[in-house]
Design a protein around this motif. Sequence first.
Motif, PDB file in Angstrom:
ATOM      1  N   PRO A  29       0.833  -1.210   0.000  1.00 21.94           N
ATOM      2  CA  PRO A  29       0.000   0.000   0.000  1.00 21.94           C
ATOM      3  C   PRO A  29       0.870   1.263   0.000  1.00 21.94           C
ATOM      4  O   PRO A  29       1.991   1.257   0.514  1.00 21.94           O
ATOM      5  CB  PRO A  29      -0.794  -0.118   1.310  1.00 21.94           C
ATOM      6  CG  PRO A  29      -0.704  -1.553   1.696  1.00 21.94           C
ATOM      7  CD  PRO A  29       0.607  -2.042   1.181  1.00 21.94           C
ATOM      8  N   PHE A  30       0.350   2.314  -0.575  1.00 25.66           N
ATOM      9  CA  PHE A  30       0.992   3.615  -0.524  1.00 25.66           C
ATOM     10  C   PHE A  30       0.998   4.061   0.934  1.00 25.66           C
ATOM     11  O   PHE A  30      -0.025   4.031   1.601  1.00 25.66           O
ATOM     12  CB  PHE A  30       0.193   4.602  -1.384  1.00 25.66           C
ATOM     13  CG  PHE A  30       0.847   5.938  -1.587  1.00 25.66           C
ATOM     14  CD1 PHE A  30       1.561   6.209  -2.740  1.00 25.66           C
ATOM     15  CD2 PHE A  30       0.730   6.933  -0.627  1.00 25.66           C
ATOM     16  CE1 PHE A  30       2.153   7.444  -2.948  1.00 25.66           C
ATOM     17  CE2 PHE A  30       1.324   8.178  -0.818  1.00 25.66           C
ATOM     18  CZ  PHE A  30       2.038   8.430  -1.977  1.00 25.66           C
ATOM     19  N   ARG A  31       2.134   4.473   1.443  1.00 26.64           N
ATOM     20  CA  ARG A  31       2.249   4.858   2.850  1.00 26.64           C
ATOM     21  C   ARG A  31       2.287   6.381   2.965  1.00 26.64           C
ATOM     22  O   ARG A  31       3.216   7.038   2.487  1.00 26.64           O
ATOM     23  CB  ARG A  31       3.495   4.232   3.479  1.00 26.64           C
ATOM     24  CG  ARG A  31       3.419   2.722   3.598  1.00 26.64           C
ATOM     25  CD  ARG A  31       4.670   2.140   4.237  1.00 26.64           C
ATOM     26  NE  ARG A  31       5.860   2.431   3.442  1.00 26.64           N
ATOM     27  CZ  ARG A  31       6.233   1.732   2.369  1.00 26.64           C
ATOM     28  NH1 ARG A  31       5.501   0.714   1.962  1.00 26.64           N
ATOM     29  NH2 ARG A  31       7.317   2.047   1.701  1.00 26.64           N
ATOM     30  N   LEU A  32       1.265   6.913   3.632  1.00 26.60           N
ATOM     31  CA  LEU A  32       1.130   8.352   3.807  1.00 26.60           C
ATOM     32  C   LEU A  32       1.333   8.705   5.278  1.00 26.60           C
ATOM     33  O   LEU A  32       0.553   8.290   6.133  1.00 26.60           O
ATOM     34  CB  LEU A  32      -0.248   8.813   3.329  1.00 26.60           C
ATOM     35  CG  LEU A  32      -0.612  10.286   3.527  1.00 26.60           C
ATOM     36  CD1 LEU A  32       0.388  11.202   2.811  1.00 26.60           C
ATOM     37  CD2 LEU A  32      -2.028  10.552   3.021  1.00 26.60           C
ATOM     38  N   LEU A  33       2.376   9.449   5.565  1.00 30.81           N
ATOM     39  CA  LEU A  33       2.687   9.848   6.936  1.00 30.81           C
ATOM     40  C   LEU A  33       1.917  11.107   7.314  1.00 30.81           C
ATOM     41  O   LEU A  33       1.939  12.095   6.571  1.00 30.81           O
ATOM     42  CB  LEU A  33       4.193  10.114   7.053  1.00 30.81           C
ATOM     43  CG  LEU A  33       4.714  10.603   8.409  1.00 30.81           C
ATOM     44  CD1 LEU A  33       4.660   9.475   9.430  1.00 30.81           C
ATOM     45  CD2 LEU A  33       6.145  11.127   8.264  1.00 30.81           C
TER      46      LEU A  33
END
Length: 214
Positions: A29-33
């Motif tokens: 998955p795209f990891r968004l902080l």
Amino acid sequence: MRLATLLGNLVRYGAVALIVNAAPAMAEPFRLLALGDSLTAGYGVAAADSFPAQLERALRAQGHDVTVINAGVSGDTSAGGKARLDWSLGDRPNAAIVELGANDGLRGLDVGQMEANLDNIVGRLKGAGIKVLLTGMRAPPNYGADYAQSYAAVFPRVARRHQVAFYPFFLEGVARDPRFNQPDGLHPTALGVAEIVRRMLPEVTALLKPEEKK
């Protein structure tokens, strides 16, 4: 006969192994902080109603395979966010929302130092190849108009300097509206968080798109 059976099994299972090994690995998955303070952490609301949790659900409802990492710490200033950035980078994010500075304003901290902290955070994220959405904040009026103006000017200036996406006011449409705020008048309710997510969603969605090659 036994030898023929053994050879047949080796061929059959060997072929299976080749197929398994050749199968492409599933994309992560795209990891968004979400790096921030209590507004990100979800002060006063259930974990499932925090900004990162509601944002992740909204993005997944649009079909995005995204994990939003809650890196919010209640009470954190821009200096605190700067100090723990290396720890946050351990989650290997692809992009980051930086929501810091609210507590600097509440405490009347030095605007120049806040700018230096945000500048460092955004610069280090970009240097690591991480796309950034910087969110702005407004100072309370009790420190005077000059402080409020100097404070507000920091956020767009940092965004321009590093050429990152900018959302002018994290609490847009929610601040000072009793329908969306907890009794302290500072922290949004679950409904208030939903309104923040609704308004910010187009900017966040744009953050997920791959950058165009020049």
